[in-house]
Scaffold this motif. Structure first.
Motif, short mmCIF file in Angstrom:
data_model
loop_
_atom_site.label_atom_id
_atom_site.label_comp_id
_atom_site.label_asym_id
_atom_site.label_seq_id
_atom_site.Cartn_x
_atom_site.Cartn_y
_atom_site.Cartn_z
N ASP A 5 22.15 -11.54 -46.93
CA ASP A 5 23.25 -10.63 -47.28
C ASP A 5 24.31 -10.63 -46.19
OD1 ASP A 5 21.93 -9.85 -49.60
OD2 ASP A 5 21.22 -7.95 -48.77
N GLU B 272 26.40 -13.79 -46.14
CA GLU B 272 27.31 -13.85 -47.28
C GLU B 272 28.49 -12.88 -47.13
OE1 GLU B 272 24.73 -13.17 -50.61
OE2 GLU B 272 23.79 -15.14 -50.41
N LEU C 203 28.97 -21.51 -48.69
CA LEU C 203 28.41 -20.39 -49.47
C LEU C 203 27.70 -20.84 -50.74
CD1 LEU C 203 30.86 -17.38 -48.99
CD2 LEU C 203 28.55 -17.68 -48.07
N GLN D 268 23.75 -20.13 -51.35
CA GLN D 268 23.20 -19.48 -52.54
C GLN D 268 21.99 -20.24 -53.09
OE1 GLN D 268 23.58 -16.65 -54.29
NE2 GLN D 268 24.81 -15.96 -52.56
N ARG E 274 19.16 -19.58 -50.78
CA ARG E 274 18.67 -18.22 -50.98
C ARG E 274 17.75 -18.15 -52.20
NH1 ARG E 274 21.74 -12.68 -50.20
NH2 ARG E 274 20.05 -11.32 -50.80
#
Length: 189
Positions: free
Chosen positions: A27, A30, A102, A106, A109
C-alpha cells in the motif's frame, strides 16, 4: 520473553503479522512517489527477502518432515515463491518512477497475496496440527532473529546511498538472514 508480544511467541501468528506488514508496505509503495516510494520499496524488498528466506530455513523443513502431504505443500509454496522472486528481481532492477513500475508491482502484489493465502490455508494449518507450543515458540525465535535483519519501518539515517550499501545487495541479505536463522535454530552453516 519480556518485550515480545504474545502473538510473536507463536510462529504462525508471527508469520500472519508479517503478511499484514507486507500488505501495508505494498500500500505504501503504491501511494507514494519519488524518494518515499523508493524507500518504501526497499523496505518491501527487504521484508520479502527475509520472510521467504526464514520460511525456507524454518517453516518448510518442519512442514516437509511432519505429517502426510507435507512435501507436496512445500513444493507448491516453493513454486509460487520462485515465480514471485523472478518478478521481484525484475522490479528491483527498475526505477520506481518508471511508468511500468506500478503495473508490474500490481502483478507482484497479486502473486504474493495469492501465495500468502495458500500458506495460511495449507502450510500454517499443517504447522498448527503438528507443532506443540514449544516448537511454535522456537520457530518464532528463529523468525524474529531474521526479521531483526530487515526493519519494516523507516529509521532515520538509513535513507542514504551509503547506508543502503551497507545493508548489502539482496543476495547478501538472504545469506545473512540464512546464517542468522541457522544460528537461532542452533544449527551450523
Amino acid at each position: 520473553m519480556a518485550g515480545i508480544a504474545a502473538s510473536d511467541a507463536d510462529v504462525v501468528a508471527l508469520l500472519m503479522r508479517q503478511h499484514g506488514d507486507i500488505r501495508n508496505l505494498f500500500d505504501e509503495v503504491e501511494k507514494t512517489t519519488g524518494d518515499e516510494r523508493r524507500a518504501a520499496f526497499r523496505r518491501l524488498v527487504r521484508l520479502l527477502a527475509v520472510h521467504e528466506t526464514a520460511e525456507e530455513e524454518v517453516v518448510h523443513p518442519f512442514t516437509r518432515r511432519t505429517g502426510p502431504g507435507g512435501e507436496k505443500v512445500v513444493e507448491e509454496r516453493l513454486r509460487e515463491e520462485r515465480e514471485a522472486k523472478e518478478l521481484l528481481s525484475r522490479l528491483d532492477g527498475m526505477d520506481t518512477d518508471d511508468p511500468q513500475f506500478l503495473p508490474e508491482l500490481q502483478v507482484l502484489r497479486l502473486d504474493v497475496m495469492r501465495h500468502a493465502r495458500a500458506e495460511e490455508r495449507y502450510e500454517f494449518n499443517h504447522i498448527r496440527r503438528h507443532a506443540d507450543k514449544a516448537r511454535l515458540a522456537s520457530m518464532a525465535t528463529a523468525l524474529r532473529a531474521a526479521e531483526a535483519m530487515a526493519p519494516t519501518h523507516p529509521h532515520p539515517g538509513t535513507e542514504s546511498a551509503a547506508k543502503n550499501l551497507t545493508l548489502g545487495p539482496l543476495a547478501a541479505l538472504v545469506d545473512r538472514t540464512r546464517d542468522t536463522v541457522r544460528k537461532a535454530m542452533g544449527k551450523d552453516g
